[in-house]
Design an enzyme around this catalytic site. Structure first.
Site, PDB file in Angstrom:
ATOM      1  N   CYS A   1      34.520   3.717   8.352  1.00 13.06           N
ATOM      2  CA  CYS A   1      34.772   4.334   7.049  1.00 13.06           C
ATOM      3  C   CYS A   1      34.286   5.780   7.034  1.00 13.06           C
ATOM      4  CB  CYS A   1      34.089   3.538   5.947  1.00 13.06           C
ATOM      5  SG  CYS A   1      32.294   3.421   6.126  1.00 13.06           S
TER       6      CYS A   1
ATOM      7  N   CYS B   1      36.679   8.883  -9.083  1.00 10.81           N
ATOM      8  CA  CYS B   1      37.917   9.443  -8.528  1.00 10.81           C
ATOM      9  C   CYS B   1      37.875  10.971  -8.612  1.00 10.81           C
ATOM     10  CB  CYS B   1      39.139   8.956  -9.309  1.00 10.81           C
ATOM     11  SG  CYS B   1      39.460   7.187  -9.182  1.00 10.81           S
TER      12      CYS B   1
ATOM     13  N   CYS C   1      44.317   8.139 -15.356  1.00  5.85           N
ATOM     14  CA  CYS C   1      43.179   7.502 -16.024  1.00  5.85           C
ATOM     15  C   CYS C   1      42.584   8.443 -17.055  1.00  5.85           C
ATOM     16  CB  CYS C   1      42.112   7.107 -14.993  1.00  5.85           C
ATOM     17  SG  CYS C   1      40.641   6.342 -15.721  1.00  5.85           S
TER      18      CYS C   1
ATOM     19  N   ASP D   1      32.941  -2.400  13.968  1.00  6.25           N
ATOM     20  CA  ASP D   1      33.156  -1.857  12.629  1.00  6.25           C
ATOM     21  C   ASP D   1      31.797  -1.641  11.978  1.00  6.25           C
ATOM     22  OD1 ASP D   1      34.050  -1.137  10.141  1.00  6.25           O
ATOM     23  OD2 ASP D   1      34.834  -3.105   9.591  1.00  6.25           O
TER      24      ASP D   1
ATOM     25  N   GLU E   1      26.222  -9.889  14.182  1.00  9.50           N
ATOM     26  CA  GLU E   1      25.913  -9.248  12.899  1.00  9.50           C
ATOM     27  C   GLU E   1      24.397  -9.284  12.684  1.00  9.50           C
ATOM     28  OE1 GLU E   1      25.540  -7.613   9.320  1.00  9.50           O
ATOM     29  OE2 GLU E   1      27.452  -7.600  10.389  1.00  9.50           O
TER      30      GLU E   1
ATOM     31  N   PHE F   1      29.184  -5.923  14.556  1.00  8.19           N
ATOM     32  CA  PHE F   1      29.033  -5.583  13.137  1.00  8.19           C
ATOM     33  C   PHE F   1      30.085  -6.368  12.338  1.00  8.19           C
ATOM     34  CE2 PHE F   1      28.053  -1.844  15.743  1.00  8.19           C
ATOM     35  CZ  PHE F   1      26.751  -1.549  15.364  1.00  8.19           C
TER      36      PHE F   1
ATOM     37  N   CYS G   1      34.451  10.761 -15.030  1.00 11.19           N
ATOM     38  CA  CYS G   1      34.001   9.692 -14.143  1.00 11.19           C
ATOM     39  C   CYS G   1      33.901  10.219 -12.713  1.00 11.19           C
ATOM     40  CB  CYS G   1      34.978   8.523 -14.197  1.00 11.19           C
ATOM     41  SG  CYS G   1      34.706   7.275 -12.936  1.00 11.19           S
TER      42      CYS G   1
ATOM     43  N   CYS H   1      40.332   1.413 -15.746  1.00 14.94           N
ATOM     44  CA  CYS H   1      40.156   1.850 -14.358  1.00 14.94           C
ATOM     45  C   CYS H   1      41.382   1.430 -13.570  1.00 14.94           C
ATOM     46  CB  CYS H   1      38.894   1.247 -13.746  1.00 14.94           C
ATOM     47  SG  CYS H   1      38.653   1.722 -12.009  1.00 14.94           S
TER      48      CYS H   1
END
Length: 421
Positions: A377, A78, A69, A351, A299, A279, A75, A152
């Protein structure tokens, strides 16, 4: 008055990578962190304190490749495009291994499951006025400055194609001092755009916003949580079920990653009769579970529960599906509820957001639940919650890192657990 320290140009040998992907040089004065470097490289860097700004790679690693990129290095989206695939996958996998080790957890970790370029189905842009120019793109690393993007390699082509039109829209509604957030999602019926930060300014732009939404051919346009115009209902396919997503609501970033999670859930919950999906968002994983097993989806976000219930009403071929709106941070489902006098849940999926599910994990550890699939995550909060479950009598059967955050140091991770006692 003491004089401010000045930066110096130094030659450094990179000995390893830190958890955010920066190279680390060990010097007599301490560690120096240099972004965009690789283990073993000799580099020239502009050093101030513990931070170094890469000037030149004097001895490149065999794993160094050319970034794909033009905005790489400015940026902030990344930071790992200079890594060859082998070192990239090893780095992501090591993130999970290190997080587990920090909680004294020894478990085999699978190879990283990669996603493809241009597969991210949601992008979050910022827009500001700079003189007579509109900057529309991403913030630079560790800065509030914006990179006006022209390409991108991460986001879906439909989103990138719309950027010039979105930049034009931003120019029509921006005040000089404002910064607006544009959240763009690809759906089955076109792009869903949610703009945040307009405040009262939106009232004088209703007509312009509606007109531009039609011109750009958006499915829906929302501003600060209010739907301005819905031309077509924005739907996502979640395991064969069309789900009307709330504006800016949680989704898995990459469809292939969601599908991999679904396959792992099917493996991890094999034989379960009744499953709690905690979740659950708008049903990202619930509908996969419901193909074979009764599921209760929980949730805390009202708009996601509403979307989930609407999708269930139109769904066919599923097992029994129920839902509940509940803040699982403040009011986790307790062990007695999970048991329900022996008629409760034998499987659980959770999650949570990046902070993890500490309170819920503590209740799961005390419950008679037999199988758990944990998704996260954040390897750090993930490992903390796994430690709680292991101490409660579970064992880890499998840990799988999934890379749906291309070229960033972040990684998704899934663990399959089974009760031993």
């Amino acid at each position: 008055m003491s004089k401010k320290p000045e930066a110096t140009i130094e030659t450094l040998r990179i000995s390893r990578l830190a958890h955010k992907g920066d190279g680390v040089a060990d010097t007599e004065s301490g560690q120096i962190f240099v972004p965009y470097t690789l283990e073993g490289e000799l580099v020239s860097a502009k050093v101030l304190g513990q931070r170094g700004e890469l000037q030149e790679v004097l001895e490149p690693s065999e794993q160094r490749i050319a970034p794909i990129c033009k905005h790489y290095g400015t940026c902030g989206g990344c930071s790992l495009q200079h890594m060859g695939e082998a070192s990239y996958k090893a780095f992501k996998r090591q993130q999970v291994i290190d997080a587990l080790a920090a909680r004294a957890i020894e478990a085999p970790v699978d190879d990283v499951v990669l996603c493809q370029n241009r597969s991210r189905r949601r992008a979050v842009f910022a827009a500001v006025k700079a003189g007579h120019k509109i900057l529309f793109g991403y913030h630079t690393a560790k800065s509030n400055m914006l990179v006006d993007i022209e390409e991108c390699p991460v986001i879906a082509p439909e989103i990138m194609k719309a950027v010039p039109s979105l930049r034009k829209l931003a120019g029509q509604i921006l005040n000089h001092k404002d910064e607006l957030k544009f959240t763009v999602t690809t759906t089955l019926n076109g792009l869903d755009l949610a703009i945040d930060g307009m405040g009262k300014n939106k009232e004088k732009h209703y007509f312009d916003l509606s007109q531009q939404a039609v011109a750009i051919d958006l499915a829906r346009l929302s501003v600060d949580g209010e739907t301005i115009i819905e031309i077509r209902q924005p739907l996502l396919d979640m395991s064969g079920i069309s789900v009307p997503i709330p504006a800016g609501g949680f989704i898995q970033a990459v469809l292939s990653a969601e599908q991999t999670m679904g396959e792992l859930i099917e493996e991890g919950l094999s034989g379960c009769k009744r499953v709690a999906d905690l979740f659950c968002g708008a049903g990202t994983l619930s509908f996969k579970i419901a193909q074979k097993t009764n599921v209760h989806a929980v949730e805390g976000e009202a708009s996601s529960v509403k979307a989930f219930d609407q999708a269930v009403r139109g769904a066919k071929g599923l097992k029994k599906v129920t839902s509940e709106r509940r803040d699982l941070f403040r009011r986790p489902i307790v062990a007695k509820e999970l048991d329900n006098f022996g008629k409760g849940y034998d499987g659980v999926v959770f999650d949570p957001p990046r902070a993890g599910a500490m309170a819920q994990a503590q209740e799961l550890a005390k419950s008679p639940v037999k199988k758990i699939v944990a998704v996260s995550c954040s390897p750090a909060s993930f490992a903390r919650d796994l430690r709680t479950l292991l101490d409660g009598g579970f064992k880890i059967k499998r840990v799988v890192p999934i890379d749906q955050f291309l070229y960033s140091p972040h990684v998704e991770v899934v663990a399959l657990l089974e009760r031993t006692s």
